[in-house]
Design a protein around this motif. Structure first.
Motif, PDB file in Angstrom:
ATOM      1  N   LEU A   5      -1.992 -29.045   6.584  1.00 16.61           N
ATOM      2  CA  LEU A   5      -1.646 -27.688   7.190  1.00 16.61           C
ATOM      3  C   LEU A   5      -2.989 -27.169   7.644  1.00 16.61           C
ATOM      4  N   LEU A   6      -3.153 -26.953   9.012  1.00 22.93           N
ATOM      5  CA  LEU A   6      -4.078 -26.098   9.584  1.00 22.93           C
ATOM      6  C   LEU A   6      -3.978 -24.741   9.615  1.00 22.93           C
ATOM      7  N   ILE A   7      -4.830 -23.913   9.001  1.00 23.16           N
ATOM      8  CA  ILE A   7      -4.621 -22.548   9.254  1.00 23.16           C
ATOM      9  C   ILE A   7      -5.693 -21.936  10.189  1.00 23.16           C
ATOM     10  N   TYR A   8      -5.122 -21.269  11.099  1.00 27.63           N
ATOM     11  CA  TYR A   8      -6.193 -20.558  12.377  1.00 27.63           C
ATOM     12  C   TYR A   8      -6.495 -19.299  11.510  1.00 27.63           C
ATOM     13  N   ALA A   9      -7.753 -19.091  11.014  1.00 33.51           N
ATOM     14  CA  ALA A   9      -8.133 -17.916  10.748  1.00 33.51           C
ATOM     15  C   ALA A   9      -8.916 -17.100  11.886  1.00 33.51           C
ATOM     16  N   VAL A  10      -8.252 -16.310  12.495  1.00 35.04           N
ATOM     17  CA  VAL A  10      -9.376 -15.751  13.681  1.00 35.04           C
ATOM     18  C   VAL A  10      -8.959 -14.499  13.924  1.00 35.04           C
ATOM     19  N   GLY A  11      -9.884 -13.651  14.853  1.00 36.88           N
ATOM     20  CA  GLY A  11      -9.653 -12.216  14.811  1.00 36.88           C
ATOM     21  C   GLY A  11     -10.835 -11.879  13.844  1.00 36.88           C
ATOM     22  N   GLY A  12     -10.795 -10.151  13.337  1.00 36.28           N
ATOM     23  CA  GLY A  12     -11.456  -9.765  12.480  1.00 36.28           C
ATOM     24  C   GLY A  12     -11.361 -10.405  11.133  1.00 36.28           C
ATOM     25  N   MET A  13     -12.297  -9.822  10.428  1.00 36.04           N
ATOM     26  CA  MET A  13     -12.321 -10.430   8.671  1.00 36.04           C
ATOM     27  C   MET A  13     -10.880  -9.990   7.972  1.00 36.04           C
ATOM     28  N   GLY A  14     -10.344  -9.018   8.068  1.00 38.22           N
ATOM     29  CA  GLY A  14      -9.213  -8.872   7.469  1.00 38.22           C
ATOM     30  C   GLY A  14      -8.100  -9.371   8.023  1.00 38.22           C
ATOM     31  N   ASN A  15      -7.719  -9.581   9.295  1.00 36.33           N
ATOM     32  CA  ASN A  15      -6.762 -10.202   9.988  1.00 36.33           C
ATOM     33  C   ASN A  15      -6.836 -11.728   9.520  1.00 36.33           C
ATOM     34  N   ARG A  16      -8.044 -12.379   9.372  1.00 42.09           N
ATOM     35  CA  ARG A  16      -8.185 -13.774   8.736  1.00 42.09           C
ATOM     36  C   ARG A  16      -7.771 -13.754   7.327  1.00 42.09           C
ATOM     37  N   PHE A  17      -7.910 -12.969   6.623  1.00 39.36           N
ATOM     38  CA  PHE A  17      -7.457 -12.892   5.129  1.00 39.36           C
ATOM     39  C   PHE A  17      -5.915 -13.019   5.265  1.00 39.36           C
ATOM     40  N   ASN A  18      -5.373 -12.190   6.140  1.00 36.42           N
ATOM     41  CA  ASN A  18      -3.538 -12.212   6.147  1.00 36.42           C
ATOM     42  C   ASN A  18      -3.379 -13.761   6.835  1.00 36.42           C
ATOM     43  N   SER A  19      -4.112 -14.123   7.704  1.00 44.72           N
ATOM     44  CA  SER A  19      -3.757 -15.443   8.052  1.00 44.72           C
ATOM     45  C   SER A  19      -3.572 -16.643   7.040  1.00 44.72           C
ATOM     46  N   ILE A  20      -4.881 -16.229   6.200  1.00 41.19           N
ATOM     47  CA  ILE A  20      -5.093 -17.416   5.188  1.00 41.19           C
ATOM     48  C   ILE A  20      -3.859 -17.119   4.015  1.00 41.19           C
ATOM     49  N   ILE A  21      -3.609 -15.900   3.708  1.00 41.45           N
ATOM     50  CA  ILE A  21      -2.508 -15.778   2.776  1.00 41.45           C
ATOM     51  C   ILE A  21      -1.124 -16.142   3.353  1.00 41.45           C
ATOM     52  N   ASN A  22      -0.749 -16.037   4.373  1.00 42.37           N
ATOM     53  CA  ASN A  22       0.212 -16.613   5.140  1.00 42.37           C
ATOM     54  C   ASN A  22       0.399 -18.066   5.075  1.00 42.37           C
ATOM     55  N   GLY A  23      -0.512 -18.908   5.334  1.00 45.04           N
ATOM     56  CA  GLY A  23      -0.631 -20.151   5.232  1.00 45.04           C
ATOM     57  C   GLY A  23      -0.641 -20.667   4.002  1.00 45.04           C
ATOM     58  N   MET A  24      -1.351 -20.061   2.898  1.00 47.17           N
ATOM     59  CA  MET A  24      -1.204 -20.650   1.778  1.00 47.17           C
ATOM     60  C   MET A  24       0.162 -20.519   1.176  1.00 47.17           C
ATOM     61  N   TYR A  25       0.712 -19.481   1.472  1.00 42.49           N
ATOM     62  CA  TYR A  25       2.226 -19.145   0.739  1.00 42.49           C
ATOM     63  C   TYR A  25       3.053 -20.181   1.366  1.00 42.49           C
ATOM     64  N   LEU A  26       3.050 -20.329   2.623  1.00 39.81           N
ATOM     65  CA  LEU A  26       3.890 -21.468   3.158  1.00 39.81           C
ATOM     66  C   LEU A  26       3.460 -22.703   2.605  1.00 39.81           C
ATOM     67  N   ASN A  27       2.111 -23.040   2.520  1.00 36.77           N
ATOM     68  CA  ASN A  27       1.939 -24.240   1.688  1.00 36.77           C
ATOM     69  C   ASN A  27       2.504 -24.305   0.209  1.00 36.77           C
ATOM     70  N   ASP A  28       2.379 -23.302  -0.420  1.00 39.17           N
ATOM     71  CA  ASP A  28       2.548 -23.403  -2.011  1.00 39.17           C
ATOM     72  C   ASP A  28       4.085 -23.589  -2.305  1.00 39.17           C
ATOM     73  N   ILE A  29       4.819 -22.781  -1.281  1.00 36.18           N
ATOM     74  CA  ILE A  29       6.361 -22.613  -1.385  1.00 36.18           C
ATOM     75  C   ILE A  29       6.935 -23.760  -0.670  1.00 36.18           C
ATOM     76  N   TYR A  30       6.773 -24.224   0.368  1.00 33.46           N
ATOM     77  CA  TYR A  30       7.570 -25.020   1.213  1.00 33.46           C
ATOM     78  C   TYR A  30       6.719 -26.190   1.589  1.00 33.46           C
ATOM     79  N   PHE A  31       5.768 -26.390   2.267  1.00 38.38           N
ATOM     80  CA  PHE A  31       4.881 -27.434   2.892  1.00 38.38           C
ATOM     81  C   PHE A  31       4.411 -28.380   2.191  1.00 38.38           C
ATOM     82  N   LYS A  32       3.378 -27.786   1.036  1.00 36.47           N
ATOM     83  CA  LYS A  32       2.860 -28.629   0.009  1.00 36.47           C
ATOM     84  C   LYS A  32       1.920 -29.910   0.604  1.00 36.47           C
TER      85      LYS A  32
END
Length: 283
Positions: A5-32
């Motif tokens: 799973l490749l997570i694009y963390a782009v934009g400002g720092m806060g936006n990047r944290f949101n991208s990381i949270i989304n990606g890691m949630y997807l990976n923890d619950i579904y993609f693994k």
């Protein structure tokens, strides 16, 4: 070979944290699968991940896509209209959140809007797994100790990059907040040095702020978002989507302010800066 799973963390720092949270949630619950975090240097955040945090043990962090075969990573999310390198987007991030989803071997996600299923507790848990480097932790601890910053301190984030209309509020709003709390010290953090000086001059003994080495800058005159700029080369007016330049030092100073703010009594707002501090707060 393990799925990636490749997570694009782009934009400002806060936006990047949101991208990381989304990606890691997807990976923890579904993609693994195995997580690769793409954290590029660009004008909205000209700072490497490892300039802020220790290297995580469960994530591979990269600063460029040059060594990846992007043909193997179908992209889900958004940004195709504003980021030509993030193309083509083959589906929405929302569509990945299904128990019966037949996932491809590899996925790339690019979305900085937190998914509605992700709890406050999960967001906090994810962000707290990233350990700031020693220099940043030391700066935070020294400032808090020297200025008696703690959970009783009123924390105010005064955002001025986008003026006093979008995510910002008027000076009088914050002046009233300070006057309404006569018995507590105040920590203010802003992306504008003159704003910090203004409040310090009004409340010399009550207000504390950390003078940063670098602040957010505008690239062109005009608003921070969708600035209209005349391009001499093509003799035509164009629209600059993100009209900000945030240097490496400004990003580092911003994270230090977030960590200090997280130790105070403050209100969460729509700003990703404030939201990040909220998730890092000790509950």
């Amino acid at each position: 070979m393990e799925n990636k799973l490749l997570i694009y963390a782009v934009g400002g720092m806060g936006n990047r944290f949101n991208s990381i949270i989304n990606g890691m949630y997807l990976n923890d619950i579904y993609f693994k699968g195995e997580i690769i975090l793409y954290w590029p240097n660009e004008e909205t955040c000209d700072c490497k991940f490892t300039d802020l945090f220790e290297s995580p043990t469960n994530i591979t962090v990269i600063n460029t896509l040059d060594n990846l075969n992007m043909d193997l990573f179908p992209i889900y999310g958004k940004y195709s209209d504003t980021r030509p390198e993030v193309t083509p987007v083959v589906g929405g991030f929302e569509g990945l959140m299904k128990d019966n989803m037949q996932y491809p071997n590899n996925i790339a996600t690019v979305t900085d809007t937190p998914h509605r299923n992700i709890s406050e507790e999960y967001k906090s848990k994810i962000l707290k797994t990233f350990i700031p480097i020693k220099h940043i932790k030391d700066e935070v601890n020294i400032f808090c100790k020297n200025n008696n910053i703690n959970s009783k301190t009123l924390g105010l984030h005064i955002r001025r990059t986008d003026g006093q209309s979008l995510l910002g509020k008027t000076d009088s709003h914050f002046e009233n907040k300070i006057k309404d709390n006569p018995k507590t010290n105040i920590f203010i953090c802003s992306d504008d040095y003159q704003t910090e000086i203004h409040f310090k001059s009004l409340f010399i003994d009550k207000v504390f702020f950390r003078e940063k080495k670098s602040y957010t800058e505008k690239i062109h005159k005009g608003p921070w978002n969708n600035a209209r700029v005349f391009d001499k080369e093509i003799n035509k007016e164009t629209v600059v989507k993100f009209n900000v330049k945030i240097s490496k030092q400004a990003v580092i100073d911003g994270l230090i302010d977030i960590l200090i703010l997280s130790k105070t009594n403050f209100n969460k707002s729509k700003s990703t800066f404030c939201q990040t501090a909220w998730y890092l707060k000790e509950k």
